[in-house]
Enzyme design. Structure first.
Site, mmCIF file in Angstrom:
data_model
loop_
_atom_site.group_PDB
_atom_site.id
_atom_site.type_symbol
_atom_site.label_atom_id
_atom_site.label_comp_id
_atom_site.label_asym_id
_atom_site.label_seq_id
_atom_site.Cartn_x
_atom_site.Cartn_y
_atom_site.Cartn_z
ATOM 1 N N ASP A 60 51.521 32.808 -98.518
ATOM 2 C CA ASP A 60 52.304 31.513 -97.950
ATOM 3 C C ASP A 60 53.418 31.600 -98.829
ATOM 4 O OD1 ASP A 60 53.058 29.827 -96.316
ATOM 5 O OD2 ASP A 60 51.835 28.404 -96.987
ATOM 6 N N LYS A 98 56.621 31.604 -97.368
ATOM 7 C CA LYS A 98 57.816 30.855 -96.517
ATOM 8 C C LYS A 98 58.891 31.551 -96.756
ATOM 9 C CE LYS A 98 55.205 26.690 -95.692
ATOM 10 N NZ LYS A 98 54.268 26.707 -96.745
ATOM 11 N N ASP A 133 65.815 33.543 -95.691
ATOM 12 C CA ASP A 133 67.241 34.109 -96.331
ATOM 13 C C ASP A 133 67.978 35.034 -95.538
ATOM 14 O OD1 ASP A 133 68.918 34.897 -98.517
ATOM 15 O OD2 ASP A 133 67.363 34.512 -99.895
ATOM 16 N N ILE A 134 68.891 35.586 -95.826
ATOM 17 C CA ILE A 134 69.451 36.555 -95.037
ATOM 18 C C ILE A 134 68.795 37.717 -94.616
ATOM 19 C CG2 ILE A 134 71.950 35.928 -95.554
ATOM 20 C CD1 ILE A 134 72.010 38.654 -97.195
ATOM 21 N N THR A 145 67.753 40.536 -97.329
ATOM 22 C CA THR A 145 67.136 40.040 -98.466
ATOM 23 C C THR A 145 65.668 39.610 -98.145
ATOM 24 O OG1 THR A 145 68.996 39.001 -99.255
ATOM 25 C CG2 THR A 145 67.050 38.041 -100.233
ATOM 26 N N THR A 156 54.585 20.730 -91.253
ATOM 27 C CA THR A 156 53.857 19.605 -90.582
ATOM 28 C C THR A 156 54.122 18.508 -91.414
ATOM 29 O OG1 THR A 156 52.181 20.877 -92.077
ATOM 30 C CG2 THR A 156 51.783 20.927 -89.715
HETATM 31 O O1 C5P Z 1 46.287 20.043 -98.784
HETATM 32 P P1 C5P Z 1 46.915 20.452 -97.152
HETATM 33 O O2 C5P Z 1 45.776 20.822 -96.469
HETATM 34 O O3 C5P Z 1 47.892 19.560 -96.780
HETATM 35 O O4 C5P Z 1 47.544 21.980 -97.551
HETATM 36 C C1 C5P Z 1 48.231 22.413 -96.423
HETATM 37 C C2 C5P Z 1 48.648 23.965 -96.955
HETATM 38 O O5 C5P Z 1 49.417 24.333 -95.918
HETATM 39 C C3 C5P Z 1 49.740 23.885 -98.088
HETATM 40 O O6 C5P Z 1 49.400 24.916 -98.986
HETATM 41 C C4 C5P Z 1 51.308 23.936 -97.574
HETATM 42 O O7 C5P Z 1 51.982 24.855 -98.349
HETATM 43 C C5 C5P Z 1 50.642 24.748 -96.328
HETATM 44 N N1 C5P Z 1 51.676 24.528 -95.069
HETATM 45 C C6 C5P Z 1 51.855 23.495 -94.443
HETATM 46 N N2 C5P Z 1 52.768 23.484 -93.398
HETATM 47 C C7 C5P Z 1 53.389 24.418 -93.110
HETATM 48 C C8 C5P Z 1 53.168 25.686 -93.346
HETATM 49 C C9 C5P Z 1 51.965 25.808 -94.789
HETATM 50 O O8 C5P Z 1 51.422 22.246 -94.915
HETATM 51 N N3 C5P Z 1 54.142 24.386 -91.950
#
Ligand code: C5P
Length: 229
Positions: A59, A61, A64-65, A68, A118
């Protein structure tokens, strides 16, 4: 076994290995985030894959351009990944470049486009994107169609918004998951658009991401049992 990726956040490399040694049989698959990747890098991903054999969701995420992002994906070549995340807000050209790079350098890996984090609630969605939290259908549909058009295989979204894109064929992965008991008590930490696991699957999630509800639980076995993992 329910399709839940366990987010291995807030742990050292050693703690991760202890955790996986103890719970590997109960876990469907694992998610490694920026936190661990920046500290431990590729060798750790390979070690975890070799030792525990679980599918890995990296993960990062990326955002960037186009060139890259494409080159960053090429730099991951050689890692055995099931999912890798990029931000859909990078735009179509970035997504297309990412899809081409992933096809060439990460065979077997599905790119997931992150829509709206989220952790963003009503005020942030309004302030950053000028979106009304009760009117998410249009922006979610646009994001999903952009992912689809660009050759991105899946999308990361709050399970609250699954119903808006139910007719669009993408792998749907939902973080922001909390047990019903946690939601009732308001134990959601920094997550705002939260949903419980059963509702998320019922509403069409293909995979869930769960971190702290499992990793910070005093009794992870009980959580696995509740999830029927
Ligand atoms: O501890 P928790 O259940 O909140 O962890 C959620 C995980 O999902 C984290 O690692 C967070 O970086 C990832 N995440 C997120 N929302 C997103 C994408 C990934 O919470 N949209």
């Amino acid at each position: 076994m329910k399709k839940v990726f366990v987010a291995l956040d807030g742990m050292t490399a050693e703690e991760v290995k202890v955790f996986l040694t103890r719970y590997s049989d109960d876990i469907f698959c694992i998610k490694i985030g920026l936190e661990l990747y920046l500290k431990e890098g590729r060798p750790f991903i390979k070690e975890i894959k070799d030792s525990f054999g679980k599918d890995i969701f990296l993960d990062l995420k990326l955002h960037d351009i186009p060139v890259t992002v494409a080159k960053s994906i090429a730099s991951l070549s050689g890692l055995d990944l099931k999912f890798l995340t990029i931000h859909l807000s990078g735009g179509v050209q970035m997504l297309e470049a990412a899809a081409v790079a992933a096809k060439e350098h990460l065979p077997g890996c599905t790119l997931l486009g992150v829509s709206y984090l989220t952790s963003l609630g009503k005020n942030e969605l309004h302030d950053i994107y000028n979106i009304d939290i009760d009117q998410m259908k249009t922006p979610m549909t646009k994001m999903a169609l952009m992912a689809k058009q660009s050759g991105i295989g899946g999308m990361v979204l709050s399970a609250k918004e699954l119903n808006h894109i139910s007719d669009i064929k993408l792998v749907k992965v939902c973080p922001g998951i909390r047990l019903s008991s946690e939601i009732e008590k308001g134990q959601c930490q920094d997550q705002k658009r939260v949903v419980d696991p059963n509702t998320a699957f019922k509403d069409g999630a293909d995979f869930l991401v769960m971190g702290r509800s499992i990793t910070q639980s005093k009794n992870p076995e009980a959580v696995f049992k509740e999830l029927d993992l």
